[in-house]
Scaffold this motif. Sequence first.
Motif, mmCIF file in Angstrom:
data_model
loop_
_atom_site.group_PDB
_atom_site.id
_atom_site.type_symbol
_atom_site.label_atom_id
_atom_site.label_comp_id
_atom_site.label_asym_id
_atom_site.label_seq_id
_atom_site.Cartn_x
_atom_site.Cartn_y
_atom_site.Cartn_z
ATOM 1 N N MET A 139 41.525 86.001 -48.584
ATOM 2 C CA MET A 139 41.608 85.622 -47.180
ATOM 3 C C MET A 139 41.186 86.795 -46.296
ATOM 4 O O MET A 139 41.548 87.946 -46.549
ATOM 5 C CB MET A 139 43.024 85.180 -46.832
ATOM 6 C CG MET A 139 43.506 83.972 -47.629
ATOM 7 S SD MET A 139 42.504 82.503 -47.318
ATOM 8 C CE MET A 139 42.777 82.266 -45.566
ATOM 9 N N VAL A 140 40.439 86.499 -45.265
ATOM 10 C CA VAL A 140 39.951 87.544 -44.370
ATOM 11 C C VAL A 140 41.065 88.042 -43.461
ATOM 12 O O VAL A 140 41.191 89.239 -43.210
ATOM 13 C CB VAL A 140 38.757 87.026 -43.543
ATOM 14 C CG1 VAL A 140 38.231 88.112 -42.613
ATOM 15 C CG2 VAL A 140 37.650 86.548 -44.467
ATOM 16 N N PHE A 141 41.898 87.132 -42.968
ATOM 17 C CA PHE A 141 42.991 87.489 -42.057
ATOM 18 C C PHE A 141 44.317 87.053 -42.665
ATOM 19 O O PHE A 141 44.398 86.052 -43.395
ATOM 20 C CB PHE A 141 42.810 86.809 -40.692
ATOM 21 C CG PHE A 141 41.519 87.151 -40.008
ATOM 22 C CD1 PHE A 141 41.390 88.333 -39.295
ATOM 23 C CD2 PHE A 141 40.430 86.300 -40.084
ATOM 24 C CE1 PHE A 141 40.204 88.658 -38.677
ATOM 25 C CE2 PHE A 141 39.240 86.616 -39.458
ATOM 26 C CZ PHE A 141 39.123 87.798 -38.754
ATOM 27 N N GLY A 142 45.371 87.822 -42.364
ATOM 28 C CA GLY A 142 46.700 87.461 -42.830
ATOM 29 C C GLY A 142 47.175 86.160 -42.210
ATOM 30 O O GLY A 142 46.958 85.905 -41.024
ATOM 31 N N ALA A 143 47.827 85.349 -43.024
ATOM 32 C CA ALA A 143 48.251 84.032 -42.546
ATOM 33 C C ALA A 143 49.322 84.137 -41.469
ATOM 34 O O ALA A 143 49.346 83.338 -40.528
ATOM 35 C CB ALA A 143 48.768 83.198 -43.721
ATOM 36 N N GLU A 144 50.216 85.115 -41.549
ATOM 37 C CA GLU A 144 51.319 85.230 -40.593
ATOM 38 C C GLU A 144 51.000 86.203 -39.456
ATOM 39 O O GLU A 144 51.294 85.911 -38.293
ATOM 40 C CB GLU A 144 52.584 85.685 -41.318
ATOM 41 C CG GLU A 144 53.068 84.705 -42.385
ATOM 42 C CD GLU A 144 54.331 85.178 -43.062
ATOM 43 O OE1 GLU A 144 54.819 86.274 -42.684
ATOM 44 O OE2 GLU A 144 54.836 84.478 -43.954
ATOM 45 N N THR A 145 50.410 87.326 -39.775
ATOM 46 C CA THR A 145 50.195 88.355 -38.750
ATOM 47 C C THR A 145 48.802 88.305 -38.128
ATOM 48 O O THR A 145 48.599 88.833 -37.031
ATOM 49 C CB THR A 145 50.409 89.751 -39.354
ATOM 50 O OG1 THR A 145 49.455 89.965 -40.404
ATOM 51 C CG2 THR A 145 51.815 89.858 -39.930
ATOM 52 N N GLY A 146 47.827 87.718 -38.824
ATOM 53 C CA GLY A 146 46.463 87.723 -38.315
ATOM 54 C C GLY A 146 45.750 89.046 -38.513
ATOM 55 O O GLY A 146 44.652 89.242 -37.974
ATOM 56 N N ARG A 147 46.342 89.961 -39.257
ATOM 57 C CA ARG A 147 45.703 91.255 -39.516
ATOM 58 C C ARG A 147 44.492 91.079 -40.418
ATOM 59 O O ARG A 147 44.441 90.194 -41.263
ATOM 60 C CB ARG A 147 46.681 92.216 -40.187
ATOM 61 C CG ARG A 147 47.860 92.614 -39.333
ATOM 62 C CD ARG A 147 48.845 93.412 -40.148
ATOM 63 N NE ARG A 147 48.254 94.633 -40.654
ATOM 64 C CZ ARG A 147 48.467 95.102 -41.885
ATOM 65 N NH1 ARG A 147 49.226 94.431 -42.728
ATOM 66 N NH2 ARG A 147 47.923 96.237 -42.262
ATOM 67 N N ARG A 148 43.501 91.947 -40.230
ATOM 68 C CA ARG A 148 42.299 91.902 -41.054
ATOM 69 C C ARG A 148 42.627 92.432 -42.443
ATOM 70 O O ARG A 148 43.075 93.573 -42.592
ATOM 71 C CB ARG A 148 41.198 92.742 -40.404
ATOM 72 C CG ARG A 148 39.822 92.575 -41.039
ATOM 73 C CD ARG A 148 39.256 91.221 -40.725
ATOM 74 N NE ARG A 148 37.938 91.029 -41.299
ATOM 75 C CZ ARG A 148 36.811 90.998 -40.592
ATOM 76 N NH1 ARG A 148 36.865 91.147 -39.281
ATOM 77 N NH2 ARG A 148 35.661 90.789 -41.165
ATOM 78 N N ARG A 149 42.378 91.616 -43.453
ATOM 79 C CA ARG A 149 42.702 92.016 -44.818
ATOM 80 C C ARG A 149 41.460 92.404 -45.622
ATOM 81 O O ARG A 149 41.560 93.151 -46.581
ATOM 82 C CB ARG A 149 43.421 90.868 -45.547
ATOM 83 C CG ARG A 149 44.703 90.429 -44.877
ATOM 84 C CD ARG A 149 45.675 91.551 -44.735
ATOM 85 N NE ARG A 149 46.007 92.193 -45.998
ATOM 86 C CZ ARG A 149 46.683 93.325 -46.122
ATOM 87 N NH1 ARG A 149 47.077 93.961 -45.025
ATOM 88 N NH2 ARG A 149 46.943 93.842 -47.304
ATOM 89 N N VAL A 150 40.299 91.875 -45.269
ATOM 90 C CA VAL A 150 39.049 92.214 -45.951
ATOM 91 C C VAL A 150 38.019 92.571 -44.888
ATOM 92 O O VAL A 150 37.819 91.820 -43.927
ATOM 93 C CB VAL A 150 38.529 91.052 -46.825
ATOM 94 C CG1 VAL A 150 37.246 91.473 -47.556
ATOM 95 C CG2 VAL A 150 39.574 90.608 -47.827
ATOM 96 N N LEU A 151 37.374 93.707 -45.047
ATOM 97 C CA LEU A 151 36.345 94.161 -44.120
ATOM 98 C C LEU A 151 34.972 93.845 -44.702
ATOM 99 O O LEU A 151 34.727 94.063 -45.894
ATOM 100 C CB LEU A 151 36.459 95.668 -43.877
ATOM 101 C CG LEU A 151 37.837 96.211 -43.498
ATOM 102 C CD1 LEU A 151 37.770 97.724 -43.321
ATOM 103 C CD2 LEU A 151 38.345 95.543 -42.239
ATOM 104 N N HIS A 152 34.096 93.335 -43.868
ATOM 105 C CA HIS A 152 32.716 93.041 -44.275
ATOM 106 C C HIS A 152 31.801 93.980 -43.489
ATOM 107 O O HIS A 152 31.555 93.781 -42.308
ATOM 108 C CB HIS A 152 32.368 91.577 -43.985
ATOM 109 C CG HIS A 152 31.004 91.185 -44.472
ATOM 110 N ND1 HIS A 152 30.418 89.981 -44.137
ATOM 111 C CD2 HIS A 152 30.112 91.835 -45.264
ATOM 112 C CE1 HIS A 152 29.224 89.913 -44.693
ATOM 113 N NE2 HIS A 152 29.012 91.023 -45.381
ATOM 114 N N VAL A 153 31.319 95.011 -44.157
ATOM 115 C CA VAL A 153 30.448 96.001 -43.525
ATOM 116 C C VAL A 153 29.005 95.577 -43.789
ATOM 117 O O VAL A 153 28.497 95.738 -44.896
ATOM 118 C CB VAL A 153 30.723 97.408 -44.072
ATOM 119 C CG1 VAL A 153 29.886 98.438 -43.327
ATOM 120 C CG2 VAL A 153 32.202 97.745 -43.956
#
Length: 535
Positions: free
Chosen positions: A245-259
């Motif tokens: 998942m790109v964003f956390g389900a509860e916090t919305g934090r970025r979990r994977v970066l796409h450079v």
Amino acid sequence: MWPFRKRDSAAEQLMTEAIRVARASVEGQQIVAQGGGGGVETRWRGASRVLRSVSSWIPGLGSPRRDFNHSERRMLVARSRDAMRNHLIARAAITRLRTNVVGTGLVCRAQVDHEALGLTEEEAEQLNSQLDRLWSLYADDPRECDAEASLNHYQLQALVLVSSMLAGDVFVASPDQERPGCIFSTRLQLIESDRVGNPNGGMDRADLVEGVEFDGLGAPVAYHVCTGYPGEHVLGKSLQWERLMVFGAETGRRRVLHVMADKERPGQKRGAPYLSPVLEPLQKLERYSSAELMAAVISAMFTVFIKKGDNFNNNNLPMSALTEEQPGGDDTSDGAIALGEGAIVDLGVGEEPVVANPSRPNAQFDPFFTAVVKEIGAALELPLEELLLHYSSSYSAARAAMLQAWRFYSLRRWWLACDFCQPSRELIIDEAVARGLVELPGYNDPAKRKAYCQAIWIGPARGAIDELKEANAAGKRIEIGVSNETLETAAMTGEPWQQVIRQRTREVTYRREHNMQALPKSGLEPSPESNPKEE
């Protein structure tokens, strides 16, 4: 019977256009097509289909997915990596980027927005120092930041830059893993472009392109990552695809970066390698350079051929003495004849050497090589002087080349800070707040969180050809009010002005306390002894 051949779309378009032109001519319409000028059937000459110069240039229109499909992207990545390994100019371009954009690493300096947070400047400065210390604890230790525990954050920056330039993009996951003796549990795991793709090599869908799953607005939702490299099977390990998942389900934090190296079209999901536009001329130039080098080597081989006539043995020498291998010759164990450095080749009776003169070194090699490198450098936004590290022109021309290259380096540095450095730092601040390592009131508020996470990233200094001229120019810019000491210090030394002035104050204070010799007037901090009028 002739075999049936299916005509391609380009040929059909040309035939259709020819029929239309013929019909228009019969109906009395004036359609003139001339190779060097004159009227055409379109208002824009570049859109003409009958001009001889562009009649065969009929590209198609397609979506970003169609114009940059899976097979083409894989071939571009493979050739870019091979060029990095074996092509001198390609390697020079990539390493030049790594050295000037990252160098020893982009250093973070916290710059909290004290006005938005209701803090005084002194309180903000103390908070900045605290955040910088926390970031240094994480960024300086490979065991803290790297999932593989081998590179610190500054080394990861260089690896991210090179990987994204060669493959078009690179992905950075942030798994949570506790390690003994570590303060943080957030790790940065780099994922190569090859490992991200559709599960089991499946076809693209309306919401899935090249392993990137997105929503109705085009925002990424998840990345599908293979546990290994597709097509490479390891004994005892089967390949599987994980949905990250790109964003956390509860916090919305970025979990994977796409450079991504370059996004040239809206809706583009994967990046193209940096060397893509110049791969063909790079390959040809490398072959040409290798051929010229080999020709020069062959031309430098000085070989003496001994031709024997019918009366060769009239000197009463035994034939065994004549045919015996002599020191310094080039006879091989299999009797083959080869060129050598100062070799002597003993020819048989009736044999005559035929020498092909390569006429090397070629006087036109350097001008032609330089002209091609100029075109390659223009496409890569690197001047010839910067790409070859050859500043043979005047000071003004060399400085102009450095400034132009520095604009490109600054752009790439800003891009790296936005896509990798700043997002990874925000993850660490989040964890520091959660662990109670730092107290940031109101951090759950998105607006205050942005105010707390503000920072500047400072990289290696630009450098100067003539440091005295650059220093005088910096002083003049500050004097007339078009710049300030913070900007000039960062540009010339790569360090923040606050850190430089604090260290300079300590040095001047130490000199005065120990009655050391004062600096001359040209020094940065004149002493009372050197300028008594200030007393």
